[in-house]
Design an enzyme around this catalytic site. Structure first.
Site, short mmCIF file in Angstrom:
data_model
loop_
_atom_site.label_atom_id
_atom_site.label_comp_id
_atom_site.label_asym_id
_atom_site.label_seq_id
_atom_site.Cartn_x
_atom_site.Cartn_y
_atom_site.Cartn_z
N HIS A 1 0.87 -1.34 -0.09
CA HIS A 1 0.01 0.07 0.14
C HIS A 1 0.82 1.28 -0.08
O HIS A 1 2.16 1.29 0.49
CB HIS A 1 -0.80 0.10 1.26
CG HIS A 1 -0.14 0.10 2.59
ND1 HIS A 1 0.29 1.17 3.06
CD2 HIS A 1 0.12 -1.12 3.32
CE1 HIS A 1 0.92 0.97 4.35
NE2 HIS A 1 0.78 -0.53 4.31
N GLU B 1 -2.71 -6.67 7.66
CA GLU B 1 -1.50 -6.69 8.18
C GLU B 1 -1.47 -7.34 9.56
O GLU B 1 -2.70 -7.65 10.27
CB GLU B 1 -1.03 -5.19 8.36
CG GLU B 1 0.36 -4.94 9.09
CD GLU B 1 1.45 -5.61 8.34
OE1 GLU B 1 1.49 -6.97 8.81
OE2 GLU B 1 2.26 -4.99 7.80
#
Length: 186
Positions: free
Chosen positions: A14, A87
């Site tokens: 990202h 994550e």
């Protein structure tokens, strides 16, 4: 167009968040992209727009979804969310300096290393890679996918950096190579 061998895929981390800019553990804290992160996502989208993508899959966390959406808008694709690609939950360490990370320990209130590894592998297994796919996720996700596919040393991806994973069945079965593809300017 690039013809990919079966199973090959692109993996993108990202774009930058405020936590990344400050070198702070973000984990599952659901932060948006910073202005720089949005610019990185746009740079990556412009570079990757001509890839022969059939699908974009992304983590459920906002920073990954925003990064995926930048490319999806150019390609006419709708990103598919896979929760298991999120994550690692760093518990009490979230918001602390990255120097506090101890990857092989379970942080207070956080996710154990083996549980994180199993979750990422389960998420990766959900991805149909029979057609070209881009995975938009996180540094920890990329680390675990790397560990699954390669014995080579892992290099942490920059924000919005994209790599291409290709199987090399001519060398040995289950041999994979990671190739640099895109790194944002600045």
């Amino acid at each position: 167009m690039v013809a990919l061998p079966p199973g090959a895929f692109w993996l993108m981390r990202h774009g930058e968040t405020a936590a990344n800019a400050q070198d702070i553990i973000c984990g599952q804290t659901d932060l948006p992209l910073s202005a720089r992160g949005r610019a990185q996502a746009d740079q990556a989208a412009a570079f990757l727009a001509d890839l022969p993508l059939a699908r974009i899959v992304t983590s459920s966390l906002l920073r990954a979804r925003q990064t995926a959406q930048a490319l999806a808008a150019r390609c006419g694709l709708v990103p598919e969310v896979i929760e298991d690609l999120a994550e690692r939950n760093w518990g009490a360490l979230e918001g602390q300096p990255r120097s506090a990370l101890r990857r092989e320990e379970t942080p207070p209130g956080g996710e154990a290393p083996a549980a994180f590894r199993a979750r990422i592998r389960a998420g990766f297994a959900q991805i149909d890679r029979s057609k070209p796919v881009l995975i938009v996720a996180h540094s920890g996700t990329a680390r675990e996918i790397h560990a699954l596919l390669s014995q080579a040393p892992h290099r942490r991806l920059w924000n919005a950096e994209t790599v291409l994973w290709q199987p090399d069945r001519e060398v040995l079965p289950n041999t994979w190579h990671c190739h640099d593809c895109f790194k944002p300017a600045g």
